[in-house]
Design an enzyme around this catalytic site. Structure first.
Site, short mmCIF file in Angstrom:
data_model
loop_
_atom_site.label_atom_id
_atom_site.label_comp_id
_atom_site.label_asym_id
_atom_site.label_seq_id
_atom_site.Cartn_x
_atom_site.Cartn_y
_atom_site.Cartn_z
N ARG A 225 -2.19 -14.89 -4.19
CA ARG A 225 -2.19 -15.91 -5.24
C ARG A 225 -2.48 -17.26 -4.60
O ARG A 225 -2.05 -17.52 -3.47
CB ARG A 225 -0.83 -15.98 -5.94
N HIS A 273 -11.25 -14.61 -8.02
CA HIS A 273 -10.15 -13.69 -8.34
C HIS A 273 -10.73 -12.32 -8.72
O HIS A 273 -10.44 -11.78 -9.80
CB HIS A 273 -9.26 -14.25 -9.47
P1 NDP Z 1 4.22 -5.06 -3.57
O1 NDP Z 1 5.36 -5.48 -4.43
O2 NDP Z 1 3.96 -3.59 -3.44
O3 NDP Z 1 4.43 -5.61 -2.08
C1 NDP Z 1 4.86 -6.91 -1.82
C2 NDP Z 1 5.11 -7.07 -0.33
O4 NDP Z 1 5.47 -8.43 -0.09
C3 NDP Z 1 6.28 -6.22 0.17
O5 NDP Z 1 6.04 -5.76 1.47
C4 NDP Z 1 7.44 -7.21 0.15
O6 NDP Z 1 8.48 -6.92 1.06
C5 NDP Z 1 6.72 -8.47 0.58
N1 NDP Z 1 7.49 -9.65 0.21
C6 NDP Z 1 7.88 -10.04 -1.03
N2 NDP Z 1 8.62 -11.18 -0.96
C7 NDP Z 1 8.70 -11.49 0.35
C8 NDP Z 1 9.36 -12.51 1.06
N3 NDP Z 1 10.08 -13.45 0.43
N4 NDP Z 1 9.26 -12.52 2.40
C9 NDP Z 1 8.55 -11.56 3.05
N5 NDP Z 1 7.90 -10.56 2.42
C10 NDP Z 1 7.99 -10.52 1.09
O7 NDP Z 1 2.94 -5.81 -4.10
P2 NDP Z 1 1.40 -5.34 -4.01
O8 NDP Z 1 1.10 -5.03 -2.61
O9 NDP Z 1 1.11 -4.33 -5.06
O10 NDP Z 1 0.66 -6.69 -4.48
C11 NDP Z 1 0.83 -7.91 -3.77
C12 NDP Z 1 0.24 -9.07 -4.56
O11 NDP Z 1 -1.17 -9.03 -4.51
C13 NDP Z 1 0.54 -9.07 -6.05
O12 NDP Z 1 1.84 -9.57 -6.31
C14 NDP Z 1 -0.54 -9.97 -6.59
O13 NDP Z 1 -0.10 -11.31 -6.63
C15 NDP Z 1 -1.67 -9.83 -5.57
N6 NDP Z 1 -2.84 -9.18 -6.16
C16 NDP Z 1 -4.05 -9.83 -6.15
C17 NDP Z 1 -5.17 -9.25 -6.69
C18 NDP Z 1 -6.50 -9.91 -6.63
O14 NDP Z 1 -7.46 -9.44 -7.24
N7 NDP Z 1 -6.66 -11.00 -5.90
C19 NDP Z 1 -5.11 -7.92 -7.32
C20 NDP Z 1 -3.82 -7.30 -7.24
C21 NDP Z 1 -2.73 -7.93 -6.69
P3 NDP Z 1 9.34 -5.56 0.93
O15 NDP Z 1 8.43 -4.47 1.47
O16 NDP Z 1 10.53 -5.81 1.78
O17 NDP Z 1 9.64 -5.38 -0.55
#
Ligand code: NDP
Length: 310
Positions: A225, A273
């Site tokens: 994002r 995006h």
């Molecule tokens: P997930 O929820 O599967 O994974 C999120 C990861 O981020 C996890 O490893 C989580 O840790 C980590 N995380 C969350 N908060 C923190 C924090 N405070 N500190 C450290 N690590 C953190 O999400 P996805 O992989 O499915 O998607 C990620 C993002 O990608 C989406 O939220 C979206 O914003 C973006 N996206 C963008 C797209 C685009 O076209 N540009 C398309 C699709 C998604 P933990 O493993 O411990 O939970």
């Protein structure tokens, strides 16, 4: 009872067809033509939808994001209290993001911006050979998308590091967590890939401090994002050479205004995006499955954890 869709009109038609292909008995309404508010049992929505509006539906039992991210659903005023929110975890989304990350990591690793500049100037000049095994790639976020993209790079021989909220073991990935872990990972990441959800904890994380911890001349790849990046800090790091290049798919705001410096920056490559675009036919089965589960009172798939913010 009916399912309310809310996104761009042309995408709504695709969603409608995809959902009906899975369950032809569904009654689908397209926002703003919701009909009787009491007849709406599920809302499948994307970023432009006004969450306050969902409070009009007294029998709503499920909200689904049309993408993997849910920051658009959780920002104030947020979803109606007590209504579960599910996101998409979808093979086609994961595959596309993996390709986009691979494209941009290889672009920088293989000095493509420099070779393009040389081609423009008709310069025949070999640059130093890139050494994959000496190019660590650090992932901010090791979730569905990060873990998959990390595996692709691991398969090519890159050392892969990953930062997550909780300690995590992913085969072939050196794991980090917490503030110390972030600093340690950044210090080693020649290429930093952001695939975090946007939450109060991760907003503005990619700032001057974090960029300053990267090895000089590192690269940033942001597919998550726009709110993760402090734009003024990234532009300063690009101009100083601390960051040698950035591949950006996401921005604040979107669409990015034509006057924004990223558009014409020689060290920025942009996509609108479009790194990973939801394909309704691929996503529809899990949406219908969740609706059926909600009707039966069963545990839902891919639920958002409100406390964690993703
Ligand atoms: P997930 O929820 O599967 O994974 C999120 C990861 O981020 C996890 O490893 C989580 O840790 C980590 N995380 C969350 N908060 C923190 C924090 N405070 N500190 C450290 N690590 C953190 O999400 P996805 O992989 O499915 O998607 C990620 C993002 O990608 C989406 O939220 C979206 O914003 C973006 N996206 C963008 C797209 C685009 O076209 N540009 C398309 C699709 C998604 P933990 O493993 O411990 O939970």
């Amino acid at each position: 009872m009916a399912v309310l869709l809310s996104t761009r009109r042309e995408a709504m038609a695709d969603w409608r067809a995809a959902l009906l292909a899975v369950d032809p008995t569904l009654e689908i309404r397209m926002f703003p033509e919701a009909g009787d508010p009491a007849s709406i049992e599920a809302a499948v929505v994307w970023t432009a939808h006004d969450m306050a509006e969902l409070r009009r539906y007294p029998n709503l039992r499920l909200i689904v994001s049309m993408g993997a991210g849910v920051d658009h659903l959780l920002r104030p005023p947020g979803p109606p209290p007590g209504i579960p929110v599910a996101r998409l975890v979808d093979r086609m989304l994961t595959t596309q993001m993996g390709e986009w990350v691979l494209l941009n990591v290889l672009r920088f690793h293989r000095q493509d911006p420099d070779y393009r500049a040389q081609q423009r100037d008709r310069v025949w000049q070999e640059l130093p050979a890139p050494v994959t095994a000496e190019t660590p790639v650090g992932f901010l976020g090791l979730g569905e998308l990060g873990t998959h993209a990390a595996g692709l790079l691991r398969g090519l021989g890159f050392p892969v590091l990953g930062w997550s909220r909780r300690p995590k073991q992913v085969p072939g990935v050196e794991g980090f967590h917490g503030a110390d872990g972030l600093a340690a990972m950044a210090a080693r990441s020649r290429i930093l890939v952001c695939l975090l959800p946007l939450t109060p904890e991760t907003r503005g994380l990619v700032d001057a401090r974090l960029l300053g911890r990267l090895p000089r001349g590192a690269f940033l790849v942001n597919g998550a994002r726009g709110g993760h990046v402090v734009d003024a800090d990234l532009l300063a790091a690009l101009d100083s050479g601390q960051v040698a290049g950035a591949a950006l798919d996401v921005f604040t705001p979107e669409p990015l205004p034509p006057a924004h410096p990223y558009w014409a920056h020689p060290r920025v490559v942009m996509t609108p995006h479009a790194a990973s675009i939801t394909i309704p036919a691929s996503a529809a089965p899990q949406v219908v499955e969740n609706l059926h589960r909600a009707r039966r009172g069963e545990a839902l798939l891919n639920l958002v954890d409100f406390a964690a913010g993703y």
